[in-house]
Design a protein around this motif. Sequence first.
Motif, PDB file in Angstrom:
ATOM      1  N   GLN A 104      15.190 -49.350  20.375  1.00 42.65           N
ATOM      2  CA  GLN A 104      15.624 -48.108  21.010  1.00 42.65           C
ATOM      3  C   GLN A 104      16.849 -48.302  21.907  1.00 42.65           C
ATOM      4  OE1 GLN A 104      14.074 -45.243  20.068  1.00 42.65           O
ATOM      5  NE2 GLN A 104      13.015 -46.689  18.716  1.00 42.65           N
ATOM      6  N   CYS A 105      17.287 -49.548  22.046  1.00 44.79           N
ATOM      7  CA  CYS A 105      18.427 -49.824  22.921  1.00 44.79           C
ATOM      8  C   CYS A 105      19.743 -49.404  22.275  1.00 44.79           C
ATOM      9  CB  CYS A 105      18.479 -51.309  23.252  1.00 44.79           C
ATOM     10  SG  CYS A 105      17.179 -51.805  24.390  1.00 44.79           S
ATOM     11  N   ARG A 106      20.714 -49.176  23.126  1.00 46.17           N
ATOM     12  CA  ARG A 106      22.065 -48.862  22.664  1.00 46.17           C
ATOM     13  C   ARG A 106      22.988 -50.025  23.012  1.00 46.17           C
ATOM     14  NH1 ARG A 106      22.344 -43.379  25.900  1.00 46.17           N
ATOM     15  NH2 ARG A 106      20.913 -44.623  27.167  1.00 46.17           N
TER      16      ARG A 106
ATOM     17  N   ILE B  92      21.357 -54.030  31.081  1.00 44.40           N
ATOM     18  CA  ILE B  92      21.364 -55.470  30.800  1.00 44.40           C
ATOM     19  C   ILE B  92      22.771 -55.922  30.424  1.00 44.40           C
ATOM     20  CG2 ILE B  92      20.465 -57.304  29.313  1.00 44.40           C
ATOM     21  CD1 ILE B  92      18.320 -56.127  31.082  1.00 44.40           C
ATOM     22  N   HIS B  93      23.242 -57.001  31.070  1.00 40.46           N
ATOM     23  CA  HIS B  93      24.459 -57.680  30.643  1.00 40.46           C
ATOM     24  C   HIS B  93      24.071 -58.898  29.810  1.00 40.46           C
ATOM     25  CE1 HIS B  93      27.505 -56.059  33.842  1.00 40.46           C
ATOM     26  NE2 HIS B  93      27.224 -55.186  32.893  1.00 40.46           N
ATOM     27  N   VAL B  94      24.538 -58.925  28.576  1.00 40.30           N
ATOM     28  CA  VAL B  94      24.182 -59.996  27.647  1.00 40.30           C
ATOM     29  C   VAL B  94      25.224 -61.111  27.740  1.00 40.30           C
ATOM     30  CG1 VAL B  94      23.657 -60.594  25.264  1.00 40.30           C
ATOM     31  CG2 VAL B  94      23.070 -58.318  26.140  1.00 40.30           C
ATOM     32  N   LYS B  95      24.885 -62.141  28.482  1.00 39.42           N
ATOM     33  CA  LYS B  95      25.756 -63.298  28.684  1.00 39.42           C
ATOM     34  C   LYS B  95      24.844 -64.482  28.994  1.00 39.42           C
ATOM     35  CE  LYS B  95      28.678 -63.800  32.418  1.00 39.42           C
ATOM     36  NZ  LYS B  95      28.420 -62.567  33.159  1.00 39.42           N
TER      37      LYS B  95
ATOM     38  N   PHE C 104      20.820 -49.708  27.896  1.00 40.50           N
ATOM     39  CA  PHE C 104      21.964 -50.351  27.258  1.00 40.50           C
ATOM     40  C   PHE C 104      21.835 -51.868  27.294  1.00 40.50           C
ATOM     41  CE2 PHE C 104      23.978 -46.236  28.273  1.00 40.50           C
ATOM     42  CZ  PHE C 104      24.600 -45.970  27.052  1.00 40.50           C
ATOM     43  N   LEU C 105      22.330 -52.490  26.226  1.00 41.75           N
ATOM     44  CA  LEU C 105      22.576 -53.923  26.177  1.00 41.75           C
ATOM     45  C   LEU C 105      24.087 -54.081  26.117  1.00 41.75           C
ATOM     46  CD1 LEU C 105      19.966 -55.077  23.480  1.00 41.75           C
ATOM     47  CD2 LEU C 105      19.726 -55.168  25.973  1.00 41.75           C
ATOM     48  N   SER C 106      24.666 -54.609  27.178  1.00 39.39           N
ATOM     49  CA  SER C 106      26.123 -54.663  27.294  1.00 39.39           C
ATOM     50  C   SER C 106      26.608 -56.089  27.103  1.00 39.39           C
ATOM     51  CB  SER C 106      26.560 -54.140  28.666  1.00 39.39           C
ATOM     52  OG  SER C 106      27.963 -54.097  28.757  1.00 39.39           O
ATOM     53  N   MET C 107      27.387 -56.297  26.052  1.00 45.47           N
ATOM     54  CA  MET C 107      27.892 -57.633  25.748  1.00 45.47           C
ATOM     55  C   MET C 107      29.063 -57.984  26.669  1.00 45.47           C
ATOM     56  SD  MET C 107      27.716 -58.140  21.676  1.00 45.47           S
ATOM     57  CE  MET C 107      29.274 -57.313  21.468  1.00 45.47           C
ATOM     58  N   GLU C 108      28.990 -59.185  27.230  1.00 45.22           N
ATOM     59  CA  GLU C 108      30.051 -59.711  28.083  1.00 45.22           C
ATOM     60  C   GLU C 108      30.277 -61.172  27.674  1.00 45.22           C
ATOM     61  OE1 GLU C 108      31.272 -59.769  32.808  1.00 45.22           O
ATOM     62  OE2 GLU C 108      29.164 -59.637  32.244  1.00 45.22           O
ATOM     63  N   PRO C 109      30.928 -61.398  26.529  1.00 44.53           N
ATOM     64  CA  PRO C 109      30.916 -62.732  25.909  1.00 44.53           C
ATOM     65  C   PRO C 109      31.447 -63.864  26.779  1.00 44.53           C
ATOM     66  CG  PRO C 109      31.668 -61.093  24.339  1.00 44.53           C
ATOM     67  CD  PRO C 109      31.579 -60.395  25.659  1.00 44.53           C
ATOM     68  N   HIS C 110      32.585 -63.664  27.467  1.00 49.91           N
ATOM     69  CA  HIS C 110      33.206 -64.724  28.269  1.00 49.91           C
ATOM     70  C   HIS C 110      33.394 -66.020  27.473  1.00 49.91           C
ATOM     71  CE1 HIS C 110      33.366 -62.253  31.701  1.00 49.91           C
ATOM     72  NE2 HIS C 110      33.032 -63.108  32.630  1.00 49.91           N
ATOM     73  N   LEU C 111      33.751 -65.873  26.189  1.00 51.56           N
ATOM     74  CA  LEU C 111      33.942 -67.038  25.320  1.00 51.56           C
ATOM     75  C   LEU C 111      35.412 -67.284  24.998  1.00 51.56           C
ATOM     76  CD1 LEU C 111      31.041 -66.249  22.826  1.00 51.56           C
ATOM     77  CD2 LEU C 111      31.027 -67.993  24.633  1.00 51.56           C
TER      78      LEU C 111
ATOM     79  N   LYS D 236       9.917 -59.341  26.692  1.00 48.73           N
ATOM     80  CA  LYS D 236       9.269 -58.653  27.804  1.00 48.73           C
ATOM     81  C   LYS D 236       9.817 -57.237  27.956  1.00 48.73           C
ATOM     82  CE  LYS D 236       8.394 -62.927  30.421  1.00 48.73           C
ATOM     83  NZ  LYS D 236       6.920 -62.870  30.387  1.00 48.73           N
ATOM     84  N   LEU D 237      11.132 -57.093  27.813  1.00 42.51           N
ATOM     85  CA  LEU D 237      11.729 -55.766  27.884  1.00 42.51           C
ATOM     86  C   LEU D 237      11.232 -54.876  26.757  1.00 42.51           C
ATOM     87  CD1 LEU D 237      15.386 -56.833  28.754  1.00 42.51           C
ATOM     88  CD2 LEU D 237      13.927 -55.421  30.212  1.00 42.51           C
ATOM     89  N   ASP D 238      11.111 -55.461  25.570  1.00 43.59           N
ATOM     90  CA  ASP D 238      10.620 -54.716  24.417  1.00 43.59           C
ATOM     91  C   ASP D 238       9.189 -54.238  24.652  1.00 43.59           C
ATOM     92  OD1 ASP D 238      11.054 -53.784  21.666  1.00 43.59           O
ATOM     93  OD2 ASP D 238       9.559 -55.286  21.104  1.00 43.59           O
ATOM     94  N   ALA D 239       8.363 -55.122  25.225  1.00 45.19           N
ATOM     95  CA  ALA D 239       6.954 -54.786  25.460  1.00 45.19           C
ATOM     96  C   ALA D 239       6.808 -53.637  26.457  1.00 45.19           C
ATOM     97  CB  ALA D 239       6.207 -56.017  25.962  1.00 45.19           C
ATOM     98  N   LYS D 240       7.736 -53.529  27.394  1.00 43.37           N
ATOM     99  CA  LYS D 240       7.659 -52.440  28.380  1.00 43.37           C
ATOM    100  C   LYS D 240       8.381 -51.178  27.909  1.00 43.37           C
ATOM    101  CE  LYS D 240      10.378 -52.051  31.914  1.00 43.37           C
ATOM    102  NZ  LYS D 240      11.043 -52.164  33.226  1.00 43.37           N
ATOM    103  N   GLY D 241       8.982 -51.232  26.708  1.00 43.27           N
ATOM    104  CA  GLY D 241       9.622 -50.056  26.143  1.00 43.27           C
ATOM    105  C   GLY D 241      11.020 -49.794  26.666  1.00 43.27           C
TER     106      GLY D 241
END
Length: 282
Positions: free
Chosen positions: A4-6, A199-202, A236-243, A227-232
């Motif tokens: 359900q995340c964007r 959420i910042h994905v890094k 947003f999942l925000s990508m911040e690669p820093h690569l 854990k996030l999935d289990a709580k529903g």
Amino acid sequence: MLNQCRMTGFADEIDRQFDVQLQVLEELGQKYLELRAADGIGVADIGMEKAAELKRKMADKGIGVSAIGSPIGKIGITDEFAPHFESFKHIVELAQYFDTPYIRMFSFYLPEETQTQKYREQVFERMGRMIDYAKAENVTLLHENEKGIYGAMAPECRQLFDEFYGEHFQGIFDFANFVQCRQDTLEAYRLLEPFISYIHVKDAMWDNGEVVLPGQGDGNLAEIFSKLDAKGYAGFLSMEPHLFHFAGLDQLEKEPGAKKESNGIAAYKAAYKSLRELLGAE
């Protein structure tokens, strides 16, 4: 997992040019971006004429703004606050213009990082003023844990949320920033879980703080995603690669370190693929 995340992300890590940012997001099927910089202009310096241009271009691609990736609160706690507050008011205007309730922000750099409580009163006074303004303007400030600020570690983040949490002040969870501060992310998640709205994905390595692809570091991304999935969780999942050493990185990171990709497009796509694999979507 987390169906359900964007997906969103800091598209300025793709390329300096906004048109290229949008082209890559469209190719990936990503419908949102976290607006931090466009055409080399930091978001705090984007005037309304430029904002109108960006909004038209996003509308043409069917892409919206998930949050304003602002630098608000990224000044020293002893620096003058009045001009910063004026910049904050402009950021609020931009959030309203781009139809997002969310503004990413911080809780001020401290001259003595190990003595957070010495500056608590000053931090809380400034945070309270900004949150009161956010309430009046009906926007939501998202506090990001960041190296060197009051809320670098989970206990200080918790203090802020215990005092201010509500419709207009919530939390961002950034895995790599906690790792780089040597804060165990599972402990941080247990302490902050009720307050996390974004959420910042890094990811990063514990030993040297090096940023790596999502899931390849010590941020415990897969376990916390479960854990996030289990709580529903459906935010947003925000990508911040820093690569990749993209334009502006030196202003964001005190010690950027080596980057693994040859360009921002490759870095963003690699991080996107890694995240999709973590989520079981590839």
